[in-house]
Design a protein around this motif. Structure first.
Motif, PDB file in Angstrom:
ATOM      1  N   SER A 159      18.544  15.761 -13.223  1.00 10.23           N
ATOM      2  CA  SER A 159      17.676  16.720 -13.744  1.00 10.23           C
ATOM      3  C   SER A 159      17.393  16.382 -15.478  1.00 10.23           C
ATOM      4  O   SER A 159      18.096  15.548 -15.817  1.00 10.23           O
ATOM      5  CB  SER A 159      18.166  18.355 -13.944  1.00 10.23           C
ATOM      6  OG  SER A 159      19.338  18.250 -14.321  1.00 10.23           O
ATOM      7  N   ALA A 160      16.641  17.337 -15.954  1.00  9.38           N
ATOM      8  CA  ALA A 160      16.516  16.840 -17.562  1.00  9.38           C
ATOM      9  C   ALA A 160      17.601  17.048 -18.245  1.00  9.38           C
ATOM     10  O   ALA A 160      17.967  16.295 -19.267  1.00  9.38           O
ATOM     11  CB  ALA A 160      15.211  17.906 -18.030  1.00  9.38           C
ATOM     12  N   LYS A 161      18.683  17.725 -17.521  1.00  3.78           N
ATOM     13  CA  LYS A 161      19.990  18.116 -18.103  1.00  3.78           C
ATOM     14  C   LYS A 161      21.039  17.166 -17.797  1.00  3.78           C
ATOM     15  O   LYS A 161      22.241  17.183 -18.279  1.00  3.78           O
ATOM     16  CB  LYS A 161      20.610  19.461 -17.737  1.00  3.78           C
ATOM     17  CG  LYS A 161      19.811  20.648 -18.456  1.00  3.78           C
ATOM     18  CD  LYS A 161      20.285  22.030 -17.985  1.00  3.78           C
ATOM     19  CE  LYS A 161      19.456  23.151 -18.616  1.00  3.78           C
ATOM     20  NZ  LYS A 161      19.881  24.342 -18.257  1.00  3.78           N
ATOM     21  N   HIS A 187       7.121  14.165  -9.673  1.00  2.00           N
ATOM     22  CA  HIS A 187       7.106  13.074 -10.600  1.00  2.00           C
ATOM     23  C   HIS A 187       6.571  11.774  -9.874  1.00  2.00           C
ATOM     24  O   HIS A 187       7.039  11.542  -8.458  1.00  2.00           O
ATOM     25  CB  HIS A 187       8.406  12.599 -11.267  1.00  2.00           C
ATOM     26  CG  HIS A 187       8.618  11.568 -12.142  1.00  2.00           C
ATOM     27  ND1 HIS A 187       8.107  11.691 -13.181  1.00  2.00           N
ATOM     28  CD2 HIS A 187       9.030  10.202 -11.792  1.00  2.00           C
ATOM     29  CE1 HIS A 187       8.426  10.413 -13.897  1.00  2.00           C
ATOM     30  NE2 HIS A 187       8.793   9.413 -13.009  1.00  2.00           N
ATOM     31  N   SER A 204      14.325  11.146 -13.626  1.00  4.17           N
ATOM     32  CA  SER A 204      14.588  12.235 -14.284  1.00  4.17           C
ATOM     33  C   SER A 204      13.495  13.316 -14.056  1.00  4.17           C
ATOM     34  O   SER A 204      12.131  13.036 -14.238  1.00  4.17           O
ATOM     35  CB  SER A 204      14.778  12.282 -15.940  1.00  4.17           C
ATOM     36  OG  SER A 204      14.948  13.384 -16.356  1.00  4.17           O
ATOM     37  N   LEU A 205      13.836  14.442 -13.333  1.00  2.23           N
ATOM     38  CA  LEU A 205      12.894  15.388 -13.159  1.00  2.23           C
ATOM     39  C   LEU A 205      12.920  16.733 -13.778  1.00  2.23           C
ATOM     40  O   LEU A 205      13.929  17.150 -14.368  1.00  2.23           O
ATOM     41  CB  LEU A 205      12.963  15.916 -11.701  1.00  2.23           C
ATOM     42  CG  LEU A 205      12.986  14.904 -10.476  1.00  2.23           C
ATOM     43  CD1 LEU A 205      13.029  15.641  -9.018  1.00  2.23           C
ATOM     44  CD2 LEU A 205      11.659  14.127 -10.585  1.00  2.23           C
ATOM     45  N   SER A 206      11.849  17.183 -14.378  1.00  3.33           N
ATOM     46  CA  SER A 206      11.708  18.332 -15.290  1.00  3.33           C
ATOM     47  C   SER A 206      11.394  19.670 -14.487  1.00  3.33           C
ATOM     48  O   SER A 206      10.880  19.647 -13.467  1.00  3.33           O
ATOM     49  CB  SER A 206      10.523  18.287 -16.256  1.00  3.33           C
ATOM     50  OG  SER A 206      10.721  17.090 -16.737  1.00  3.33           O
ATOM     51  N   GLY A 207      12.240  20.702 -15.040  1.00  4.59           N
ATOM     52  CA  GLY A 207      12.173  21.913 -14.330  1.00  4.59           C
ATOM     53  C   GLY A 207      10.831  22.561 -14.445  1.00  4.59           C
ATOM     54  O   GLY A 207       9.966  22.386 -15.326  1.00  4.59           O
ATOM     55  N   LYS A 208      10.502  23.366 -13.302  1.00  2.00           N
ATOM     56  CA  LYS A 208       9.328  23.956 -13.201  1.00  2.00           C
ATOM     57  C   LYS A 208       9.469  25.508 -13.727  1.00  2.00           C
ATOM     58  O   LYS A 208      10.179  26.168 -13.081  1.00  2.00           O
ATOM     59  CB  LYS A 208       8.744  23.937 -11.646  1.00  2.00           C
ATOM     60  CG  LYS A 208       7.244  24.488 -11.714  1.00  2.00           C
ATOM     61  CD  LYS A 208       6.889  24.701 -10.024  1.00  2.00           C
ATOM     62  CE  LYS A 208       6.669  23.030  -9.557  1.00  2.00           C
ATOM     63  NZ  LYS A 208       6.164  23.162  -8.006  1.00  2.00           N
ATOM     64  N   THR A 209       8.502  25.750 -14.516  1.00  2.00           N
ATOM     65  CA  THR A 209       8.464  27.186 -14.646  1.00  2.00           C
ATOM     66  C   THR A 209       7.634  27.742 -13.943  1.00  2.00           C
ATOM     67  O   THR A 209       6.469  27.588 -13.718  1.00  2.00           O
ATOM     68  CB  THR A 209       7.964  27.643 -16.284  1.00  2.00           C
ATOM     69  OG1 THR A 209       8.954  26.773 -17.017  1.00  2.00           O
ATOM     70  CG2 THR A 209       7.998  28.924 -16.676  1.00  2.00           C
ATOM     71  N   PHE A 243      11.119  22.056  -9.314  1.00  2.00           N
ATOM     72  CA  PHE A 243      10.916  20.849 -10.351  1.00  2.00           C
ATOM     73  C   PHE A 243       9.383  20.292 -10.244  1.00  2.00           C
ATOM     74  O   PHE A 243       8.776  20.301  -9.230  1.00  2.00           O
ATOM     75  CB  PHE A 243      11.825  19.615 -10.140  1.00  2.00           C
ATOM     76  CG  PHE A 243      13.585  20.030 -10.203  1.00  2.00           C
ATOM     77  CD1 PHE A 243      14.067  19.645 -11.488  1.00  2.00           C
ATOM     78  CD2 PHE A 243      14.104  20.675  -9.470  1.00  2.00           C
ATOM     79  CE1 PHE A 243      15.235  19.992 -11.712  1.00  2.00           C
ATOM     80  CE2 PHE A 243      15.284  21.229  -9.522  1.00  2.00           C
ATOM     81  CZ  PHE A 243      16.141  20.735 -10.829  1.00  2.00           C
ATOM     82  N   GLN A 244       8.941  19.687 -11.356  1.00  2.00           N
ATOM     83  CA  GLN A 244       7.891  19.096 -11.497  1.00  2.00           C
ATOM     84  C   GLN A 244       7.722  17.892 -10.641  1.00  2.00           C
ATOM     85  O   GLN A 244       8.668  17.121 -10.409  1.00  2.00           O
ATOM     86  CB  GLN A 244       7.392  18.778 -12.938  1.00  2.00           C
ATOM     87  CG  GLN A 244       7.484  19.760 -13.837  1.00  2.00           C
ATOM     88  CD  GLN A 244       5.976  20.783 -13.701  1.00  2.00           C
ATOM     89  OE1 GLN A 244       5.270  20.289 -12.975  1.00  2.00           O
ATOM     90  NE2 GLN A 244       6.214  21.840 -14.490  1.00  2.00           N
TER      91      GLN A 244
END
Length: 810
Positions: A32-34, A82, A98-103, A79-80
């Motif tokens: 994840s991004a974190k 990729h 790395s995957l970014s979280g989806k809002t 997650f977005q």
């Protein structure tokens, strides 16, 4: 026949190996991004079917036969998506994605209708336990009960049966360590908390049969649980009418030290007040658990898992009024009590581990653990009972008119039972990647000691006649008196190889392993070969096919080698079960929503069985290997986004299990000797259906609804302390609907003038247990009149109850 089948399996695998074709292998890890490692991430080639899925370490391996360059697509709910373009040279290096979280407007659990990496295992999302309406207080086992192949008929107990097995046939692991529960518990009212704390869990895998050799020696199922290694500070607290829980987790600034600790308190007093027996209930259950890790360097890591649990069950019964029977033959049992019951169960568990990873292809682990239990069971209860009919003529609803008395008398139950148990073990494990092979092995030594004192009896007096009637002396209904001190040692080991083969456009995963078990109590050596296949064809429709077989021994453990009278059988042998499991999974999308349909067909051939009787959750074994049997059935499950954005599922199981006890017979009225042959096992629940459904208000997605529905046909039962062939009657079906409503308030709503951070959210819920107020039967109270005629009076479980629950996370 079995040898021929096994030979065929190995021949097929050899053919597959010969046909394997070269392909470019892409390896990598997804975070994840974190920086958190992400499992269950779908990795696929754009425009081509099939793909791979990341494991619990975020790692994935993908075989690519397409022409380069290719576009890899990484996707996971929450997650977005990729995309990554790879040429052939770049594909040879280890990738880090790395995957970014989806809002999203719907803040809820992740949908797990994805491909799963392990053969014959189902992934369960532990987050669902907090929202599932459940009388045990949101346990992991409540989620397990809704899986295919699993049955249960007791909302007060966390125990479950799998494909014709009993409660003692299920393995439970936490961080590769087998865990145990108290042994003397007789009913769900006394059971309290299960070992697993849902707030500490990161990953759950469940298998209903055909599991690999790396798992232990039980005949039915495996629940494999991993606890969290946190990356930052967080915590939660909850309170309800059933108790209170809290947990805190965190990590040091350099992330070398991690910790997570949970405290739980539970009471069944509110639920038990809805049963037929009125009185002063005071059950309290308390549990503290912690898991800590420390990373010395990139190669060494230390771990510690500790637990202490105390169950207290105090009960002073006052009276009982139970109506039962049919419309044409209605009856009522009235009992007035004296005395009380006091039970104490104190258990402790501690385990330390050392992990050593010299490189990415080799890992080693040493585990030292110990389990202690001290259990006291004490009761003296006198009951004055009367059973009578209810007149139907001129009957006014709500008014009981007493007809002729059927039975009247007194009974006295007494027990002073004590058990001390100690289980200590040390295990060494290893895992290695050699070319395309993933090899695992383990050796383990375990010492067991059990000391018990049994002093239990019951006396009945019906109309001034002691039952059973004996003119020569005063006989008790039963009397158990024994004192034992047993010490023994077990040695176990396994080796297993997992390998993937490319067969044209398909992938075949093969797991071959063997277990060995030696117990010096009876000098028995057991060898258990197991093999499983998972085929993933690269079709337009996404299917996977599985096949597994193996030998599963269950070496006796305390209760199995102790007779109901408390004597020890030193000649007892292991029960044996041969599993044949086949099935398929089908992944599909409907209206842009992900779904998975799974079905499994199984047959278990069992020998050396130890027959048993069950009352509520108490199992009494005969301590003799004098039966053979089978279990056969089919399980079906569909899960996915029935409601967009949240996961739900439904499962249906059809099953039959029977056993044939050697030399059991009786003489009928004509003087003929009758051999009953195959009779239903106590776990023969023919049909089981369950639904776990989540929903939310479309205009207010923070307001959610969770529905849990269970239906299971009746289990066999018979008179107490009678021959097994008499247990052929059927209880009524178990039917239960629990529903929960919840409203989630985010941190910004709690503190409008502050930044989100003090509280992540506040969750307020209202649960309705047993929505339709159905009287479910768990066991029977047997009343005997002077003519030795017995009447089975149902013991009902809980009625409708409301529960208010508040949960906050920070």
């Amino acid at each position: 026949m079995l040898k021929k089948i096994l030979l065929l399996f190995f021949c097929v695998s050899c053919v597959f190996m010969l046909k394997a074709q070269n392909a470019v292998e892409i390896n990598g890890v997804v975070k994840s991004a974190k920086g958190e490692l992400l499992e269950l991430v779908n990795v696929s080639i754009k425009g081509n079917p099939g793909g791979a899925i990341s494991n619990d370490k975020g790692e994935f391996t993908l075989q690519v036969k397409a022409k380069f360059p290719v576009v890899l697509v990484f996707s996971r709910i929450g997650f977005q998506v990729h995309e990554l373009v790879l040429d052939k040279k770049t594909a040879q290096s280890n990738l880090s994605i790395s995957l970014s979280g989806k809002t999203e407007s719907i803040e809820t659990v992740d949908v797990k209708a994805n491909r799963e990496g392990d053969q014959n295992f189902t992934a369960i999302d532990s987050k669902l336990s907090s929202g599932l309406p459940d009388a045990t207080g949101g346990s992991i086992e409540a989620l397990v009960k809704t899986q295919m192949g699993v049955t249960s008929n007791n909302e007060l107990s966390s125990q479950y049966r799998v494909r014709g097995g009993n409660f003692d046939e299920n393995l439970v692991y936490v961080n590769d360590i087998e865990v145990y529960r108290p042994f003397l518990i007789r009913s769900g009212q006394q059971e309290g908390l299960s070992f697993v704390n849902p707030e500490l869990v990161s990953d759950i895998q469940f298998s209903a049969g055909g599991f690999d050799a790396r798992y232990g020696d039980k005949m039915s199922s495996v629940l494999d649980i991993k606890y969290k290694r946190p990356t930052s500070f967080a915590g939660s607290a909850s309170v309800s009418l059933l108790g209170a829980n809290a947990h805190v987790e965190g990590a040091s600034k350099d992330s070398k030290f991690t910790h997570i600790t949970g405290v739980r308190y539970k009471t069944n007093k509110y639920l038990l007040s809805s049963t037929d027996v009125t009185g002063d209930y005071n059950p309290t259950f308390f549990d503290v658990q912690t898991y800590m890790t420390y990373r010395l360097n990139d190669k060494w890591r230390l771990g510690f898992l500790g637990n202490i649990s105390q169950n207290k069950y105090n009960f002073k019964p006052v009276d009982r009024q139970t109506s039962f029977g049919t419309i044409n033959e209605a009856k009522k049992l009235s009992i007035y009590f004296e005395g009380e019951e006091e039970d104490r169960f104190l258990t402790g568990f501690a385990a330390g581990s050392i992990d050593y990873s010299p490189n990415s292809n080799n890992t080693y682990k040493m585990i030292v653990s110990g389990y202690r239990t001290s259990e006291d069971e004490s009761f003296d209860i006198i009951g004055q009972y009367r059973i009578h009919g209810l007149e139907d003529e001129d009957y006014v609803p709500g008014e009981d008119k007493i007809a002729t008395g059927i039975g009247i008398g007194t009974y006295h139950e007494h027990a002073r039972n004590y058990l001390f148990g100690a289980i200590t073990n040390v295990a060494f494990r290893g895992a290695h990647r050699v070319n395309d092979n993933h090899i695992e092995w383990s050796v383990k030594y375990q010492h067991e000691r059990f000391s018990d004192i049994i002093n239990e009896w019951e006396m009945r007096d019906s109309a001034d006649y002691s039952i059973p009637i004996n003119p020569e002396k005063l006989d008790l209904v039963y009397a158990y008196n024994a004192e034992n001190d047993i010490s023994s040692n077990r040695f176990t080991a396994f080796v297993q190889d997992n390998k993937r083969f490319a067969i044209g456009d398909a992938n075949l995963d093969v797991a071959v392993g063997i277990r060995a078990n030696y117990w010096d109590f009876n000098n028995e050596l057991l060898i258990s070969p197991r093999v499983s296949f998972l085929l993933r064809p690269e079709w337009e429709r996404d299917f996977r096919f599985k096949l597994a077989t193996g030998i599963y021994y269950q070496s006796p453990f305390y209760k199995e080698y102790r007779t109901p009278e408390g004597e020890i059988n030193y000649d007892i042998k292991a029960q044996k079960s041969i599993h044949f499991v086949t099935g398929f999974d089908y992944y599909f999308k409907l209206n842009e929503r992900s779904f998975k349909y799974a079905t499994e067909l199984y047959y278990k051939k069992m020998t050396n069985l130890i027959p048993y009787h069950i009352d509520n959750v108490r199992i009494r074994y005969s301590a003799e290997n004098n039966a053979k049997g089978y279990a056969a059935g089919i399980d079906m499950k569909i899960n996915g986004e029935f409601v967009k954005g949240v996961e739900s599922w439904a499962s249906l199981s059809l099953m039959q299990t029977e056993e044939d006890i050697a030399d059991d017979s009786y003489v009928n009225g004509d003087g003929e000797t009758i051999y009953p042959g195959y009779i239903p096992r106590p776990s023969d629940q023919r049909l089981n259906f369950s639904i776990m459904l989540q929903d939310y208000f479309r205009n207010n997605p923070s307001f959610k609804v969770n529905l849990n529905f269970l239906y299971g046909t009746g289990l066999p039962f018979g008179p107490p302390r009678s021959p097994r062939y008499m247990a052929i009657n059927r209880m009524p079906a178990y039917r239960r609907v629990d529903i929960g409503f919840s409203k989630e308030i985010t941190g910004s709503q709690l503190h409008p003038t502050r930044e989100i951070g003090v509280f992540k959210n506040l969750w307020i819920g209202l649960e309705v247990f047993n929505l339709f107020n159905i009287n479910n039967t768990i066991s029977y109270f047997w009343v005997t009149d002077v003519n030795n005629r017995q009447y089975a009076v149902p013991n009902y479980l809980t009625s409708r109850r409301l529960n208010l629950k508040i949960v906050t996370r920070f």
